[in-house]
Design an enzyme around this catalytic site. Structure first.
Site, PDB file in Angstrom:
ATOM      1  N   ASP A 197      42.230  43.249  34.062  1.00 15.88           N
ATOM      2  CA  ASP A 197      43.464  42.642  33.555  1.00 15.88           C
ATOM      3  C   ASP A 197      43.211  42.277  32.097  1.00 15.88           C
ATOM      4  O   ASP A 197      42.443  41.368  31.794  1.00 15.88           O
ATOM      5  CB  ASP A 197      43.803  41.401  34.388  1.00 15.88           C
ATOM      6  CG  ASP A 197      45.066  40.696  33.898  1.00 15.88           C
ATOM      7  OD1 ASP A 197      45.536  40.975  32.777  1.00 15.88           O
ATOM      8  OD2 ASP A 197      45.566  39.816  34.629  1.00 15.88           O
ATOM      9  N   ARG A 211      63.720  56.263  41.548  1.00 14.97           N
ATOM     10  CA  ARG A 211      62.547  55.587  42.094  1.00 14.97           C
ATOM     11  C   ARG A 211      61.323  56.507  42.064  1.00 14.97           C
ATOM     12  O   ARG A 211      60.184  56.044  41.992  1.00 14.97           O
ATOM     13  CB  ARG A 211      62.825  55.133  43.532  1.00 14.97           C
ATOM     14  CG  ARG A 211      61.638  54.494  44.235  1.00 14.97           C
ATOM     15  CD  ARG A 211      62.070  53.717  45.466  1.00 14.97           C
ATOM     16  NE  ARG A 211      62.936  54.478  46.350  1.00 14.97           N
ATOM     17  CZ  ARG A 211      62.508  55.333  47.290  1.00 14.97           C
ATOM     18  NH1 ARG A 211      61.212  55.527  47.457  1.00 14.97           N
ATOM     19  NH2 ARG A 211      63.357  55.974  48.065  1.00 14.97           N
ATOM     20  N   TYR A 213      43.954  34.161  36.840  1.00 17.78           N
ATOM     21  CA  TYR A 213      45.407  34.007  36.933  1.00 17.78           C
ATOM     22  C   TYR A 213      45.793  33.651  38.358  1.00 17.78           C
ATOM     23  O   TYR A 213      45.391  34.321  39.315  1.00 17.78           O
ATOM     24  CB  TYR A 213      46.080  35.302  36.488  1.00 17.78           C
ATOM     25  CG  TYR A 213      47.547  35.390  36.832  1.00 17.78           C
ATOM     26  CD1 TYR A 213      48.429  34.367  36.480  1.00 17.78           C
ATOM     27  CD2 TYR A 213      48.044  36.479  37.534  1.00 17.78           C
ATOM     28  CE1 TYR A 213      49.770  34.442  36.815  1.00 17.78           C
ATOM     29  CE2 TYR A 213      49.387  36.569  37.861  1.00 17.78           C
ATOM     30  CZ  TYR A 213      50.244  35.541  37.498  1.00 17.78           C
ATOM     31  OH  TYR A 213      51.573  35.611  37.845  1.00 17.78           O
ATOM     32  N   LYS A 259      54.256  39.610  28.774  1.00 22.48           N
ATOM     33  CA  LYS A 259      53.611  38.733  27.805  1.00 22.48           C
ATOM     34  C   LYS A 259      53.560  39.370  26.412  1.00 22.48           C
ATOM     35  O   LYS A 259      54.595  39.600  25.806  1.00 22.48           O
ATOM     36  CB  LYS A 259      52.226  38.347  28.321  1.00 22.48           C
ATOM     37  CG  LYS A 259      52.207  37.866  29.783  1.00 22.48           C
ATOM     38  CD  LYS A 259      53.107  36.688  30.056  1.00 22.48           C
ATOM     39  CE  LYS A 259      52.853  35.997  31.386  1.00 22.48           C
ATOM     40  NZ  LYS A 259      53.033  36.839  32.591  1.00 22.48           N
TER      41      LYS A 259
END
Length: 365
Positions: A164, A41, A93, A189
């Site tokens: 973005d 992590r 979005y 994407k």
């Protein structure tokens, strides 16, 4: 080195005898070293490190991979000091719109929603802002903000700027080169490109900001899994070829759709009469593979067209090798910020363009 070559060459092991591809490291604890927290992590594994090397090289900065695009957005939205003012898109979005609204409802952020393609409106909202969130190409209306002008003005106001760039991909725009502080991608994407994983990323130009975001990611545990990182890295290797084909298909479909008797409007920045054409031509290396069309009928007629496609898939998401279509105003968030009820968002894939056209034409008619 050009980005088409970086896509293929970056992030590969270089030691003699090493595998050509980064290995899949399936481990949570790691053996102690003198520097790193010996836990995946916090530490950088070979798999995730290779992916982040490629993402950073493509955007010209240092990258951090996240468990999803939403986790990457949350790292910015939830990481602002309580009481900060965020200038955000009015229409964008739905996940980003929702998470910023949630932060507002919790009393953590003050929001100033603006139409980000309206430069004057954005400039007027920047006074006292701590964050400007932009989309290089808005989802789903495909509007183009004037990125250099807005970024410079936001910095004068003392705001952090995050862009973005999911719809454009690093092949078409690199916001860090335009002065942005952070570039965000939904790796799910175009970057990964095969509709088989969830992932997001943030790339920054500042070492200080990188360390802040890396520490916060360690605390929240928003890291992607090793298999997802491997799949994303494998998908990125073909990004240039996929984007070349998908953009060519999108441009041709947009031209044909502009004269289709069932189509009232086509939104695609590659069309010379599109409102965003000048900005996209000036700022981008390509016009992307997203097309939005508004039909001349009702919402029900638009839904029916989605139900009639056969090669194209009626599904959410975008950026994969397969073409997808969806009526976005079916969702409350999209409808709430003014998405036309008859608008269909089309993510154009790499199929043969004549087959795509035949499917669209029969579905619309």
């Amino acid at each position: 080195m050009r980005r088409e070559s970086l896509i293929v060459s970056a992030g590969r092991p270089e030691q003699p005898g090493a595998p050509l591809n980064a290995p899949v490291v399936l481990a949570a604890p790691l053996r102690h070293t003198s520097e790193d927290n010996p836990y995946s992590r916090a530490a950088t594994t070979e798999t995730r490190g290779a992916l982040e090397d490629v993402l950073g090289a493509l955007d010209g900065g240092r990258a951090l991979a996240y468990a999803s695009g939403m986790a990457a957005i949350a790292a910015i939205a939830e990481g602002r000091p309580t009481g900060s003012v965020a200038v955000v898109p009015h229409a964008a979005y739905s996940g980003a719109v929702s998470i910023f609204a949630h932060e507002r409802d919790l009393g953590r952020l003050t929001l100033r929603p603006v139409p980000i393609a309206d430069t004057d409106a954005v400039l007027a909202a920047l006074d006292g802002a701590g964050l400007l969130w932009l989309e290089a190409m808005t989802n789903p209306l495909l509007e183009i903000p004037d990125l250099p002008v807005l970024i410079e003005a936001a910095h004068r106001a003392g705001a952090l700027v995050c862009v973005d760039a999911t719809f454009a991909s690093p092949l078409n725009v690199r916001p860090l080169e335009l002065g942005a502080d952070v570039v965000m991608h939904s790796v799910t994407k175009y970057l990964a490109g095969h509709s088989d994983l969830l992932m997001g990323s943030l790339t920054v130009g500042s070492d200080e900001l990188y360390e802040q975001l890396k520490y916060r990611r360690m605390l929240t545990g928003a890291i992607p899994g090793a298999l997802e990182c491997f799949l994303a890295l494998r998908g990125i290797r073909t990004l240039a070829l996929r984007m070349e084909r998908a953009q060519a298909n999108a441009a041709e479909l947009a031209r044909r759709l502009a004269t289709h008797p069932r189509v009232a409007r086509v939104r695609y920045p590659g069309l010379p009469d599109d409102p965003g054409h000048e900005r996209a031509s000036r700022l981008f290396g390509g016009y992307g593979a997203m097309v939005a069309i508004e039909l001349d009928g009702s919402a029900e007629a638009a839904e029916a067209a989605c139900d009639r496609v056969r090669l194209i898939n009626h599904a959410t998401s975008l950026g994969g090798v397969e073409s997808l279509i969806e009526r976005r105003a079916r969702y409350e968030v999209d409808a709430g910020f003014g998405t036309p009820a008859n608008l269909l968002r089309l993510s154009v894939g790499i199929e043969h363009v004549e087959d795509l056209w035949a499917d669209l034409d029969q579905a619309l008619r």
